[in-house]
Design a protein around this motif. Structure first.
Motif, mmCIF file in Angstrom:
data_model
loop_
_atom_site.group_PDB
_atom_site.id
_atom_site.type_symbol
_atom_site.label_atom_id
_atom_site.label_comp_id
_atom_site.label_asym_id
_atom_site.label_seq_id
_atom_site.Cartn_x
_atom_site.Cartn_y
_atom_site.Cartn_z
ATOM 1 N N ALA A 19 44.599 37.752 39.795
ATOM 2 C CA ALA A 19 45.375 38.134 40.981
ATOM 3 C C ALA A 19 44.962 39.544 41.408
ATOM 4 O O ALA A 19 45.800 40.372 41.759
ATOM 5 N N SER B 22 46.902 43.018 41.612
ATOM 6 C CA SER B 22 48.243 42.663 41.129
ATOM 7 C C SER B 22 48.161 41.945 39.792
ATOM 8 O O SER B 22 49.191 41.562 39.225
ATOM 9 N N THR C 162 52.895 36.622 47.574
ATOM 10 C CA THR C 162 51.514 36.562 48.084
ATOM 11 C C THR C 162 51.544 36.145 49.543
ATOM 12 O O THR C 162 52.514 35.530 50.002
ATOM 13 N N GLY D 2 44.519 39.118 48.077
ATOM 14 C CA GLY D 2 45.302 37.865 48.061
ATOM 15 C C GLY D 2 45.750 37.451 49.461
ATOM 16 O O GLY D 2 45.380 36.415 49.917
ATOM 17 N N SER E 243 48.374 40.057 47.618
ATOM 18 C CA SER E 243 49.367 39.802 46.588
ATOM 19 C C SER E 243 50.071 41.105 46.255
ATOM 20 O O SER E 243 49.482 42.183 46.378
#
Ligand code: COA
Length: 345
Positions: free
Chosen positions: A127, A130, A199, A334, A336
């Motif tokens: 991710a 993140s 997200t 993302g 995110s």
């Protein structure tokens, strides 16, 4: 003691109706090679003054051939396990947050093997910046659910391999490194106070490390896309606006959800992307500068590694102490973003 009896004994110590999370150790590792702003200005048209004033970054670490994500993650995990004083055989799960694995099939099992964590399961989680926060949240749920007792959460990235070193708008930001936390289940208290995560793939094009789709032929009439990646592509202004808007919002939501306030926080540990982002988030949440931890001057943005790298430094120099409340937030590609509220110890 056999694997089964060892594990049974550990799990028997937990009261399954009341499982909380306890933070036991931290570790980190950065490569030796230092790339200063002054040295970058020999490659692209920039200056130490420009980079420092726009980002707060003075230098970053760059992996050489020996320092891949597996090696860096292993070294960070080892120091976290040493601080926790754990027998390696008692580790149940190794979670590696990375976007730049040494092996695309996953690097966590190689870290498991190097550590000799024979009773653990190990896997990667991606991710971007993140990643560590998402992995920490994932680990906390395994612990609170009673599946595992001891977990190592690692954030490690080697973005230097994927940066366009001719693009002055992005190459100045990133560096390499790894950090790790050792956390375990306990039935005495819960130091993982709360979390939130989000997200938005619609804004994903603001920051990418996309695959390269080179069309090639296997045989006549059967094409395939050969593997590989294009360098990082970033719309810096949009990413900046995203971060200074979403990070205060998600932290504020988390405070309301957990009935804590920004005044209860001893330390704000944000993903280390840009000092101006850290300052802006602190201002919006009315958290004074002295409580905002920052080490991006020395390391730049090490992606999934920034949060545990920062925490390990602060724990080892006695800034973060037992029972300190830490608000943390990761954000990036993302797109995110997420936040967690924890108590150290
Ligand atoms: N050195 C010198 N000049 C530079 C430069 C550099 N390294 N990078 C960009 N510039 C120039 C631009 O070309 C532009 O010149 P122009 O006005 O003549 O066109 C000018 O500086 C301003 O560019 P801009 O992109 O508006 O700068 P900025 O103030 O937004 O700062 C970032 C750029 C990348 C530092 C900033 O947008 C940022 O930090 N964004 C967030 C990125 C991030 O954190 N990404 C990771 C998230 S996990």
């Amino acid at each position: 003691m056999t694997y089964i009896s060892n594990k049974k004994k550990l799990l028997e110590e937990i009261n399954f109706n009341q499982i909380g999370v306890s933070f036991k150790g931290s570790g980190s590792y950065v490569p030796d090679q230092i790339l200063t702003n002054q040295k970058i200005s020999q490659k692209v048209d920039t200056s130490d003054e420009w980079i420092k004033s726009r980002t707060g970054i003075s230098e970053r670490r760059i992996s050489n051939l020996g320092d891949n994500v597996t090696e860096m993650g292993y070294k960070a995990a080892l120091t976290a396990i040493e601080m926790a004083n754990w027998d390696i055989e008692t580790v149940d799960l190794i979670l590696l947050a990375t976007s730049t694995p040494h092996d695309l099939f996953g690097s966590a099992p190689s870290i498991q093997a190097k550590l000799g964590a024979n009773n653990a399961v190990a896997f990667d989680l991606t991710a971007a910046c993140s990643g560590f926060l998402f992995a920490l949240i994932t680990a906390s749920q395994f612990l609170k659910g009673g599946s595992f007792k001891r977990v190592i959460v690692i954030g490690a990235d080697q973005l230097s391999s994927f940066v366009d070193w001719n693009d002055r708008r992005s190459c100045i930001l990133f560096g390499d490194g790894a950090g790790a936390l050792a956390i375990e289940a306990t039935n005495e208290y819960d130091n993982f106070i709360g979390f939130d995560m989000s997200t938005d793939g619609k804004r994903g094009s603001f920051l990418n490390l996309p695959s390269k789709n080179n069309k090639e032929k296997i045989i006549d009439n059967i094409d395939f896309s050969s593997g590989g990646f294009s360098p990082i592509q970033m719309n810096g202004q949009e990413v900046y606006k995203f971060a200074v808007r979403e990070v205060p919002l998600i932290l504020d939501k988390l405070f309301r959800k957990t009935k804590y306030s920004s005044e209860d926080v001893n330390w704000l540990v944000l993903h280390q992307a840009n000092q101006r982002i850290l300052d802006s988030v602190g201002d919006k949440l009315k958290i004074p500068k002295e409580k905002i931890l920052s080490n991006l001057e020395k390391f730049g943005n090490t992606s999934a590694a920034t949060i545990p790298l920062m925490m390990d430094e602060a724990i080892r120099n006695n800034r973060i102490r037992q029972n300190d409340i830490i608000a943390t937030s990761g954000f990036g590609a993302g797109l995110s973003w997420g936040a967690a509220l924890i108590k150290w110890g």
